[in-house]
Design a protein around this motif. Sequence first.
Motif, PDB file in Angstrom:
ATOM      1  N   ALA A   4       0.815  -1.408   0.152  1.00 12.71           N
ATOM      2  CA  ALA A   4      -0.352  -0.130  -0.038  1.00 12.71           C
ATOM      3  C   ALA A   4       1.314   1.502   0.065  1.00 12.71           C
ATOM      4  N   ARG A   5       2.393   0.998   0.509  1.00 11.82           N
ATOM      5  CA  ARG A   5       2.555   2.238   0.688  1.00 11.82           C
ATOM      6  C   ARG A   5       3.112   2.579  -0.725  1.00 11.82           C
ATOM      7  N   VAL A   6       4.302   1.770  -1.349  1.00 15.20           N
ATOM      8  CA  VAL A   6       5.283   1.732  -2.393  1.00 15.20           C
ATOM      9  C   VAL A   6       4.416   0.807  -3.518  1.00 15.20           C
ATOM     10  N   GLY A   7       3.926   0.474  -3.957  1.00 18.55           N
ATOM     11  CA  GLY A   7       2.746  -0.564  -4.883  1.00 18.55           C
ATOM     12  C   GLY A   7       3.418  -2.149  -5.363  1.00 18.55           C
ATOM     13  N   SER A   8       2.399  -2.837  -5.591  1.00 22.59           N
ATOM     14  CA  SER A   8       2.549  -3.690  -5.998  1.00 22.59           C
ATOM     15  C   SER A   8       3.643  -4.458  -6.759  1.00 22.59           C
ATOM     16  N   GLY A   9       4.479  -3.238  -7.737  1.00 23.83           N
ATOM     17  CA  GLY A   9       5.918  -4.299  -7.858  1.00 23.83           C
ATOM     18  C   GLY A   9       6.454  -4.163  -7.415  1.00 23.83           C
ATOM     19  N   ARG A  10       7.003  -3.198  -6.776  1.00 23.79           N
ATOM     20  CA  ARG A  10       7.795  -3.116  -5.714  1.00 23.79           C
ATOM     21  C   ARG A  10       8.322  -3.998  -4.432  1.00 23.79           C
ATOM     22  N   VAL A  11       7.258  -4.405  -4.404  1.00 24.45           N
ATOM     23  CA  VAL A  11       7.298  -5.169  -3.258  1.00 24.45           C
ATOM     24  C   VAL A  11       7.888  -7.167  -3.857  1.00 24.45           C
ATOM     25  N   TYR A  12       8.844  -7.976  -3.448  1.00 27.40           N
ATOM     26  CA  TYR A  12       9.016  -9.304  -4.227  1.00 27.40           C
ATOM     27  C   TYR A  12       9.695  -9.364  -3.531  1.00 27.40           C
ATOM     28  N   ARG A  13       9.604 -11.364  -3.612  1.00 25.51           N
ATOM     29  CA  ARG A  13      11.524 -11.881  -2.840  1.00 25.51           C
ATOM     30  C   ARG A  13      12.067 -12.526  -4.195  1.00 25.51           C
ATOM     31  N   LEU A  14      13.249 -12.704  -4.120  1.00 25.55           N
ATOM     32  CA  LEU A  14      14.126 -13.564  -4.816  1.00 25.55           C
ATOM     33  C   LEU A  14      14.448 -14.604  -4.912  1.00 25.55           C
ATOM     34  N   ALA A  15      14.287 -15.059  -5.592  1.00 25.39           N
ATOM     35  CA  ALA A  15      13.864 -16.479  -6.361  1.00 25.39           C
ATOM     36  C   ALA A  15      14.821 -17.450  -6.756  1.00 25.39           C
ATOM     37  N   PRO A  16      15.087 -18.766  -6.648  1.00 24.34           N
ATOM     38  CA  PRO A  16      17.075 -18.987  -7.111  1.00 24.34           C
ATOM     39  C   PRO A  16      15.775 -19.643  -8.665  1.00 24.34           C
ATOM     40  N   VAL A  17      16.966 -19.396  -9.605  1.00 21.49           N
ATOM     41  CA  VAL A  17      16.409 -20.272 -11.173  1.00 21.49           C
ATOM     42  C   VAL A  17      17.984 -21.086 -11.143  1.00 21.49           C
ATOM     43  N   GLN A  18      17.488 -22.046 -11.797  1.00 18.64           N
ATOM     44  CA  GLN A  18      18.346 -22.961 -12.243  1.00 18.64           C
ATOM     45  C   GLN A  18      19.196 -22.490 -14.049  1.00 18.64           C
TER      46      GLN A  18
END
Length: 499
Positions: free
Chosen positions: A366-380
Motif C-alpha cells: 500500500a505504501r510503495v506499490g505492488s511492483g516494488r514488493v517481491y522476493r528473489l527466487a533461485p533459477v536454474q
Amino acid sequence: MRRVVSLYLPTWPTDRIRRRLGDPPRDKPLVTVGMNGARRIVVSACRAAQDLGLQAGMPLAQAQALIPNLHVVEATPDDDAAALRELARWAIRYSPVVSPDDPSGIWIDIAGVAHLFGSEEALLADLIGRLKKTGIAARAAVADAPGAAWAVVRYGKAGVVPPGRMVDAVATLTVEALRLPPETLSAMHRLGIDRVGQLAAMPLAPMVRRFGKEAALRLDQALGHAFEPLNPLIPEEAAVSSVAFADPIGRLEDLKQVVRHLAERLCADLTKRGEGVRRLDLIFRRVDSKGASLRVGTAKASRDHGHLAKLFDERLETIDPGFGIEEVVLIASRTEPLYEYQTEARGIDEEPAAPDMSQLVDRLTARVGSGRVYRLAPVQSIVPERMTAKVPPLSPATGVAWPKSLLRPSRLIDPPEPVTVTALLPDHPPAAFIWRHVRHRVAKADGPERITSEWWLGDQPKAIRDYYRVETDKGARFWMFRDAPAADGGHWWLHGLFA
C-alpha cells in the motif's frame, strides 16, 4: 488530479459476434443490419468490410452489390449493450470507477491507481493487449476529463494527454469530437466551423444562440472547463458497505473513522459468506458530484477489518474533499473463500506455525506499490544475472537452491559496468583497475572462473566470461570478468561487490 481513460471499441458488434460464433474468419467481411423505416441498412461493419468501402448507414442492397459474398447478421443492440456492460465489469481490474459508454466505449477513472501498473502508458498497453488477445479491436486515451479522452481516442492520436494539456490536444480536432447531434454539426460546417479551436474562439452568447446550450456544454467538457460525472459500475455480487452523511465531512480523522466503520461492517458480511478480501476499492462522492477512489490489495484473503482499514490510512491524505464528502462506499471487488480454522488446541503439542507475513506485505504494498514488493527466487541458470527471478513475496518455495559452494557477491550490479584494467600479462588477473573514475590497486586475486551461456539456447552464439574475485589494498572486494579471451580483444566489466 482526475485522470480518465476512454476505451473505444470501433468494431464492437462484429467482434462480439465473432467471439460468440467463431465465424467468419477475420479476413472475411461481416456486417450487422437493421431496419430504417422500410429499408434494411448496415448498422456496423468489421474492419475487413470497412476496408472494402462499407460503412454504417449504407443500404444493405448496395453493400451486397459491392460484395456478393458478404456475411450478414441481424443487429442486436440490446445484446451488444449487455455484453459491453459485462466487459466494463471485467475492466474493474484496472480501477474501481468504471462506467459503460454506449454503444462502443467504456470510461475508466484511473486517478490514484495508475502507479499499480507502473505508469499510465503501461496501463493502456496492458488494457489494449489483453483485449487484442481475445479478438477485440480497441484504442484508448487518457486525459484529465472524459470529454477530452473521448475526443482524442476517436478523432486524434490515442495515448496519454499530459495533465493540463487538454486544450492543445482537442483544439485541432474536428467538431465531430464534441459528441453533438448531426444537425448541429451540419450547421457548424455551413458556417465554416470545422475545428474545435474555431468554435472555442467564438463568444459564448453568439455560440449559444446559433448552436444551442448543448454545444457550449460539450465544448466545456472537452476542454475540462465543466465537470462530467461518471456513474461507477458496482458488480451485483460484490460485498459493499456504504454510508451517506446529512452533513458532508472532510477532516482526515473523520475519513479514517468512517473507513474503519465500513471495514468492520464489510468483514462481518464477508464472514457470513465465508470469503476474505483480496482487493478493496474505496469510493468517495463529493457534494459537487466529483469523486475520488483508492484501491488496495492483500497478499492473501483477509477479514481483519483493523488491518484492512490501516491500508488506506496513508493514502487518505491524497483525497481532496472539496466542499465536503457526502457518501463513502467500500467495495470488496475481489474475494476468495476463507473459512475459520483452529489455530491451537490445549494439551496438544504442535510445531509452531510459520510467522504470518501477509499483513507486513500488505502495508508495504500500500505504501510503495505492488511492483516494488517481491522476493528473489533461485533459477536454474549459470549466468549470474539470470540466476534469480522476482516472485510474489508470499509465493511458496520451489525447492530450487543454489549450490552452497558457489561463491557469489552479496550485491550484483546489473547491468555490469565497464572498467579499465591494467594486467601484468594479457591473460593474468588485474593488477589495478579504474571504476567510476577511481583507481584501485589489486592486492589479491582469485580466478578465472569461466562461465558460458546455457547450452539449451540452441544455435545462439555462446558468451564466454572469465570471472575473478579481487581484493584491493584497502580491503574492498570486487567481482570482475573479461567477456572474451585477451587474444580476442575482450573487455573488462565489474559485476558485483562482496560484503
